[in-house]
Design a protein around this motif. Structure first.
Motif, PDB file in Angstrom:
ATOM      1  N   ASP A  54       0.811  -1.220   0.000  1.00  0.00           N
ATOM      2  CA  ASP A  54       0.000   0.000   0.000  1.00  0.00           C
ATOM      3  C   ASP A  54       0.848   1.275   0.000  1.00  0.00           C
ATOM      4  OD1 ASP A  54      -2.215  -1.714   0.209  1.00  0.00           O
ATOM      5  OD2 ASP A  54      -2.193  -1.612   2.394  1.00  0.00           O
ATOM      6  N   ALA A  55       1.849   1.339  -0.874  1.00  0.00           N
ATOM      7  CA  ALA A  55       2.697   2.533  -0.947  1.00  0.00           C
ATOM      8  C   ALA A  55       1.872   3.716  -1.443  1.00  0.00           C
ATOM      9  CB  ALA A  55       3.880   2.277  -1.876  1.00  0.00           C
ATOM     10  N   GLU A  56       1.826   4.744  -0.625  1.00  0.00           N
ATOM     11  CA  GLU A  56       1.019   5.942  -0.917  1.00  0.00           C
ATOM     12  C   GLU A  56       1.937   7.161  -0.972  1.00  0.00           C
ATOM     13  OE1 GLU A  56      -2.199   8.658   1.530  1.00  0.00           O
ATOM     14  OE2 GLU A  56      -1.906   6.572   2.125  1.00  0.00           O
ATOM     15  N   LEU A  57       1.949   7.851  -2.103  1.00  0.00           N
ATOM     16  CA  LEU A  57       2.803   9.021  -2.288  1.00  0.00           C
ATOM     17  C   LEU A  57       2.462  10.095  -1.268  1.00  0.00           C
ATOM     18  CD1 LEU A  57       5.020  10.249  -4.117  1.00  0.00           C
ATOM     19  CD2 LEU A  57       3.176  11.186  -5.510  1.00  0.00           C
ATOM     20  N   ILE A  58       3.509  10.670  -0.665  1.00  0.00           N
ATOM     21  CA  ILE A  58       3.352  11.743   0.307  1.00  0.00           C
ATOM     22  C   ILE A  58       3.626  13.058  -0.410  1.00  0.00           C
ATOM     23  CG2 ILE A  58       4.180  12.712   2.488  1.00  0.00           C
ATOM     24  CD1 ILE A  58       5.257   9.846   3.095  1.00  0.00           C
ATOM     25  N   ASP A  59       2.766  14.018  -0.216  1.00  0.00           N
ATOM     26  CA  ASP A  59       2.890  15.311  -0.878  1.00  0.00           C
ATOM     27  C   ASP A  59       3.883  16.191  -0.128  1.00  0.00           C
ATOM     28  OD1 ASP A  59       2.507  17.494  -2.515  1.00  0.00           O
ATOM     29  OD2 ASP A  59       0.621  18.089  -1.571  1.00  0.00           O
ATOM     30  N   VAL A  60       5.142  16.134  -0.578  1.00  0.00           N
ATOM     31  CA  VAL A  60       6.178  17.011  -0.026  1.00  0.00           C
ATOM     32  C   VAL A  60       6.925  17.641  -1.196  1.00  0.00           C
ATOM     33  CG1 VAL A  60       6.478  15.751   2.135  1.00  0.00           C
ATOM     34  CG2 VAL A  60       7.881  15.163   0.183  1.00  0.00           C
ATOM     35  N   PRO A  61       7.512  18.810  -0.984  1.00  0.00           N
ATOM     36  CA  PRO A  61       8.269  19.442  -2.065  1.00  0.00           C
ATOM     37  C   PRO A  61       9.414  18.552  -2.540  1.00  0.00           C
ATOM     38  CG  PRO A  61       7.956  20.955  -0.220  1.00  0.00           C
ATOM     39  CD  PRO A  61       7.493  19.605   0.226  1.00  0.00           C
ATOM     40  N   VAL A  62       9.709  18.632  -3.825  1.00  0.00           N
ATOM     41  CA  VAL A  62      10.794  17.849  -4.413  1.00  0.00           C
ATOM     42  C   VAL A  62      11.976  18.767  -4.665  1.00  0.00           C
ATOM     43  CG1 VAL A  62      11.482  16.473  -6.412  1.00  0.00           C
ATOM     44  CG2 VAL A  62       9.168  16.236  -5.483  1.00  0.00           C
ATOM     45  N   ASP A  63      13.149  18.363  -4.181  1.00  0.00           N
ATOM     46  CA  ASP A  63      14.388  19.096  -4.449  1.00  0.00           C
ATOM     47  C   ASP A  63      14.801  18.767  -5.875  1.00  0.00           C
ATOM     48  OD1 ASP A  63      16.992  19.976  -4.731  1.00  0.00           O
ATOM     49  OD2 ASP A  63      17.658  19.204  -2.801  1.00  0.00           O
ATOM     50  N   LEU A  64      14.778  19.747  -6.758  1.00  0.00           N
ATOM     51  CA  LEU A  64      15.059  19.499  -8.171  1.00  0.00           C
ATOM     52  C   LEU A  64      16.505  19.088  -8.435  1.00  0.00           C
ATOM     53  CD1 LEU A  64      12.957  22.349  -9.798  1.00  0.00           C
ATOM     54  CD2 LEU A  64      12.352  19.944  -9.494  1.00  0.00           C
ATOM     55  N   GLU A  65      17.426  19.441  -7.535  1.00  0.00           N
ATOM     56  CA  GLU A  65      18.825  19.035  -7.712  1.00  0.00           C
ATOM     57  C   GLU A  65      19.023  17.559  -7.388  1.00  0.00           C
ATOM     58  OE1 GLU A  65      21.849  21.552  -6.070  1.00  0.00           O
ATOM     59  OE2 GLU A  65      20.641  23.336  -6.431  1.00  0.00           O
ATOM     60  N   THR A  66      18.336  17.065  -6.394  1.00  0.00           N
ATOM     61  CA  THR A  66      18.413  15.645  -6.020  1.00  0.00           C
ATOM     62  C   THR A  66      16.991  15.153  -5.755  1.00  0.00           C
ATOM     63  OG1 THR A  66      18.813  16.272  -3.722  1.00  0.00           O
ATOM     64  CG2 THR A  66      20.751  15.726  -5.046  1.00  0.00           C
ATOM     65  N   PRO A  67      16.218  14.936  -6.823  1.00  0.00           N
ATOM     66  CA  PRO A  67      14.808  14.565  -6.633  1.00  0.00           C
ATOM     67  C   PRO A  67      14.639  13.212  -5.947  1.00  0.00           C
ATOM     68  CG  PRO A  67      15.431  14.383  -8.936  1.00  0.00           C
ATOM     69  CD  PRO A  67      16.603  14.977  -8.220  1.00  0.00           C
ATOM     70  N   ALA A  68      13.726  13.173  -5.022  1.00  0.00           N
ATOM     71  CA  ALA A  68      13.350  11.939  -4.339  1.00  0.00           C
ATOM     72  C   ALA A  68      11.849  12.007  -4.078  1.00  0.00           C
ATOM     73  CB  ALA A  68      14.109  11.791  -3.029  1.00  0.00           C
ATOM     74  N   PHE A  69      11.221  10.850  -4.121  1.00  0.00           N
ATOM     75  CA  PHE A  69       9.792  10.761  -3.852  1.00  0.00           C
ATOM     76  C   PHE A  69       9.603   9.914  -2.609  1.00  0.00           C
ATOM     77  CE2 PHE A  69      10.322  11.758  -8.250  1.00  0.00           C
ATOM     78  CZ  PHE A  69       9.370  12.733  -8.468  1.00  0.00           C
ATOM     79  N   TYR A  70       8.671  10.319  -1.780  1.00  0.00           N
ATOM     80  CA  TYR A  70       8.453   9.683  -0.488  1.00  0.00           C
ATOM     81  C   TYR A  70       7.085   9.018  -0.467  1.00  0.00           C
ATOM     82  CZ  TYR A  70      12.552  12.297   0.723  1.00  0.00           C
ATOM     83  OH  TYR A  70      13.840  12.785   0.741  1.00  0.00           O
ATOM     84  N   PHE A  71       7.065   7.783   0.052  1.00  0.00           N
ATOM     85  CA  PHE A  71       5.844   6.998   0.115  1.00  0.00           C
ATOM     86  C   PHE A  71       5.617   6.506   1.538  1.00  0.00           C
ATOM     87  CE2 PHE A  71       7.148   6.756  -4.252  1.00  0.00           C
ATOM     88  CZ  PHE A  71       5.973   6.722  -4.979  1.00  0.00           C
ATOM     89  N   ARG A  72       4.382   6.626   1.983  1.00  0.00           N
ATOM     90  CA  ARG A  72       3.977   5.983   3.234  1.00  0.00           C
ATOM     91  C   ARG A  72       3.758   4.518   2.884  1.00  0.00           C
ATOM     92  NH1 ARG A  72      -1.678   6.425   6.382  1.00  0.00           N
ATOM     93  NH2 ARG A  72      -0.958   5.543   8.339  1.00  0.00           N
ATOM     94  N   VAL A  73       4.424   3.630   3.598  1.00  0.00           N
ATOM     95  CA  VAL A  73       4.360   2.195   3.305  1.00  0.00           C
ATOM     96  C   VAL A  73       3.984   1.458   4.582  1.00  0.00           C
ATOM     97  CG1 VAL A  73       5.653   0.195   2.466  1.00  0.00           C
ATOM     98  CG2 VAL A  73       6.142   2.464   1.524  1.00  0.00           C
ATOM     99  N   HIS A  74       3.138   0.445   4.430  1.00  0.00           N
ATOM    100  CA  HIS A  74       2.730  -0.399   5.557  1.00  0.00           C
ATOM    101  C   HIS A  74       3.501  -1.712   5.514  1.00  0.00           C
ATOM    102  CE1 HIS A  74      -0.701   2.198   6.496  1.00  0.00           C
ATOM    103  NE2 HIS A  74      -0.783   2.350   5.191  1.00  0.00           N
ATOM    104  N   VAL A  75       3.817  -2.235   6.682  1.00  0.00           N
ATOM    105  CA  VAL A  75       4.477  -3.542   6.804  1.00  0.00           C
ATOM    106  C   VAL A  75       3.745  -4.344   7.870  1.00  0.00           C
ATOM    107  CG1 VAL A  75       6.751  -2.698   6.052  1.00  0.00           C
ATOM    108  CG2 VAL A  75       6.181  -2.694   8.483  1.00  0.00           C
ATOM    109  N   ASP A  76       3.869  -5.666   7.781  1.00  0.00           N
ATOM    110  CA  ASP A  76       3.207  -6.533   8.753  1.00  0.00           C
ATOM    111  C   ASP A  76       4.170  -7.099   9.789  1.00  0.00           C
ATOM    112  OD1 ASP A  76       0.656  -6.250   7.607  1.00  0.00           O
ATOM    113  OD2 ASP A  76       1.140  -7.744   6.088  1.00  0.00           O
ATOM    114  N   SER A  77       5.450  -6.894   9.599  1.00  0.00           N
ATOM    115  CA  SER A  77       6.464  -7.449  10.484  1.00  0.00           C
ATOM    116  C   SER A  77       7.386  -6.335  10.955  1.00  0.00           C
ATOM    117  CB  SER A  77       7.278  -8.502   9.727  1.00  0.00           C
ATOM    118  OG  SER A  77       8.384  -8.933  10.497  1.00  0.00           O
ATOM    119  N   ARG A  78       8.089  -6.600  12.034  1.00  0.00           N
ATOM    120  CA  ARG A  78       9.100  -5.655  12.526  1.00  0.00           C
ATOM    121  C   ARG A  78      10.493  -6.271  12.474  1.00  0.00           C
ATOM    122  NH1 ARG A  78       7.241  -1.389  16.296  1.00  0.00           N
ATOM    123  NH2 ARG A  78       9.296  -1.636  17.185  1.00  0.00           N
ATOM    124  N   GLU A  79      10.597  -7.491  11.981  1.00  0.00           N
ATOM    125  CA  GLU A  79      11.883  -8.200  11.953  1.00  0.00           C
ATOM    126  C   GLU A  79      12.756  -7.656  10.825  1.00  0.00           C
ATOM    127  OE1 GLU A  79      13.537 -12.702  11.367  1.00  0.00           O
ATOM    128  OE2 GLU A  79      11.512 -12.410  12.127  1.00  0.00           O
TER     129      GLU A  79
END
Length: 131
Positions: A54-79
């Motif tokens: 369930d990767a969901e894009l997070i609306d944050v500004p993108v640095d045009l020099e070093t672009p990165a996209f951020y996603f809220r992701v769910h996991v079922d384990s902590r291992e």
């Protein structure tokens, strides 16, 4: 980049490289034929051993020099288990240590870049509103 919470803990990769100590979010390059969300989930698995969903894009500004996209992701384990290629690259002077860190204790002071802090705060704020 994956922003992952489990309860009040946030998933960070603690790094030591070139005499510097800092933290990053799991993530990396997009491979041919992958969407941004697919790359995020694959990198999460490679760097932490966790299967994201369930990767969901997070609306944050993108640095045009070093672009990165951020996603809220769910996991079922902590291992956690460091995978490749990071495990092969690790040495005494270049460490990768995935860890669950209590969000209230991090202050995100060592998390780079700034956009990673913004994205993590956005998810934390959203989690708080839902509680």
């Amino acid at each position: 980049m994956a922003v992952v919470f489990a309860g009040d803990d946030v998933l960070l990769i603690n790094r030591r490289k070139g005499g510097r100590t800092y933290s990053v979010l799991p993530g990396g390059a997009v491979e041919q034929g992958e969407s941004l969300a697919e790359a995020c989930v694959r990198e999460l698995r490679e760097e932490t051993g966790l299967q994201g969903r369930d990767a969901e894009l997070i609306d944050v500004p993108v640095d045009l020099e070093t672009p990165a996209f951020y996603f809220r992701v769910h996991v079922d384990s902590r291992e956690l288990k460091l995978g490749e290629p990071e495990a092969s690259r690790a040495s005494e002077t270049n460490t990768y240590a995935p860890a669950w860190i209590p969000f209230s204790q991090t202050g995100l002071r060592n998390l780079v870049p700034t956009e990673a802090r913004v994205a993590t705060m956005a998810v934390a704020h959203r989690n708080t509103r839902r509680a």
